[in-house]
Design a protein around this motif. Sequence first.
Motif, PDB file in Angstrom:
ATOM      1  N   SER A  84       0.832  -1.198   0.000  1.00  0.00           N
ATOM      2  CA  SER A  84       0.000   0.000   0.000  1.00  0.00           C
ATOM      3  C   SER A  84       0.871   1.255   0.000  1.00  0.00           C
ATOM      4  O   SER A  84       1.883   1.332   0.701  1.00  0.00           O
ATOM      5  CB  SER A  84      -0.908   0.008   1.238  1.00  0.00           C
ATOM      6  OG  SER A  84      -1.584   1.249   1.345  1.00  0.00           O
ATOM      7  N   GLN A 106      -4.485   5.335  -6.540  1.00  0.00           N
ATOM      8  CA  GLN A 106      -5.647   5.324  -5.665  1.00  0.00           C
ATOM      9  C   GLN A 106      -6.915   5.672  -6.435  1.00  0.00           C
ATOM     10  O   GLN A 106      -7.995   5.156  -6.146  1.00  0.00           O
ATOM     11  CB  GLN A 106      -5.435   6.323  -4.512  1.00  0.00           C
ATOM     12  CG  GLN A 106      -6.565   6.390  -3.495  1.00  0.00           C
ATOM     13  CD  GLN A 106      -6.597   5.206  -2.542  1.00  0.00           C
ATOM     14  OE1 GLN A 106      -5.836   4.256  -2.701  1.00  0.00           O
ATOM     15  NE2 GLN A 106      -7.456   5.262  -1.552  1.00  0.00           N
ATOM     16  N   GLU A 124     -10.253   0.185   0.917  1.00  0.00           N
ATOM     17  CA  GLU A 124      -8.842  -0.015   1.237  1.00  0.00           C
ATOM     18  C   GLU A 124      -8.483  -1.476   0.980  1.00  0.00           C
ATOM     19  O   GLU A 124      -9.179  -2.378   1.442  1.00  0.00           O
ATOM     20  CB  GLU A 124      -8.566   0.321   2.704  1.00  0.00           C
ATOM     21  CG  GLU A 124      -7.113   0.086   3.110  1.00  0.00           C
ATOM     22  CD  GLU A 124      -6.871   0.359   4.577  1.00  0.00           C
ATOM     23  OE1 GLU A 124      -5.776   0.010   5.067  1.00  0.00           O
ATOM     24  OE2 GLU A 124      -7.774   0.916   5.237  1.00  0.00           O
TER      25      GLU A 124
END
Length: 303
Positions: A84, A106, A124
């Motif tokens: 991430s 993103q 997420e």
Amino acid sequence: MTALIETPILIARALQNAPDYTFKSKHGSLSGARWQHPACELSTRHMAEHVLVHHLSGSTRIERRCQGRVTGTHSKIGSSTFVSCHHETDWHIGSQAQVMHLYLPQAVLHDFASEEIGLDATPEIRPFFAADDRWLAGFFLMLRDELESGGLPLGSSEPFLLDQLQHALIRHLVLRYSNLQSNRLAAFECAGARARLSTNRLSQVIGHIEASYSQPIQLQDLATIACMSKDHFVRAFRNMVGQTPYRYLLTLRLARAGQMLRSRRELTIAEIAGLTGFRSGSHFSTAFHKIYKTTPRRYRDEG
């Protein structure tokens, strides 16, 4: 605020080495690279994108550390790891390993959640290390074959295919690894499994493909004709036709090329490739051989 750095640039600076090759979709939303990582210490901080890593070959002595704690050891060849951009991670690579990276902004996750699931919040993706995920293994095998088969200039690919692959990948990551509630994910998956096009819409989509097969076709163009989001369109088309839109387009291009090889003998193979929508003669020859198990020249000579 610390400026974010494009991930390939960040990694190249840390390794003082360039990737074997890079690739990028037409609209720039999906990009990637293949790397030869030497024995090294690598930090991933201030990245502009998330990174999905697939371990191709070489050393499995790979260790992940987050905030000073070891959170993963011993990667496996064929496994996948999600890094991430929101987390600062340190890596120890024991000796040379070959990996393939996909860089996911993103915004790609946000657009998928908004357009496909109807959410305002961006899901997420939970970081994972050395996951034995057969779907991802097959995905990377397909992608690598497309990039390295010799059919296209290294690092290049068919934009329509990359766009379609991107949506399949994001769907998989969201369904399997995101923090979205299970009931919401189940409803989304169920809707996709039932997705259908009306007979009229399907006829319009196929008509557009058949009229434009020699030109670049965008997935968004077909989804707009179908009045559906891109993800639901791909699933609806596959549910009704039995193959993805890109596979249908590729099959049509090859069929028309096969006809022209025998009926238009005054044309070279490279000319036929261009007239049927292939980006190069070598791309056409590679795709043709995969389906017909022979070369275009031999197919023409035998006709």
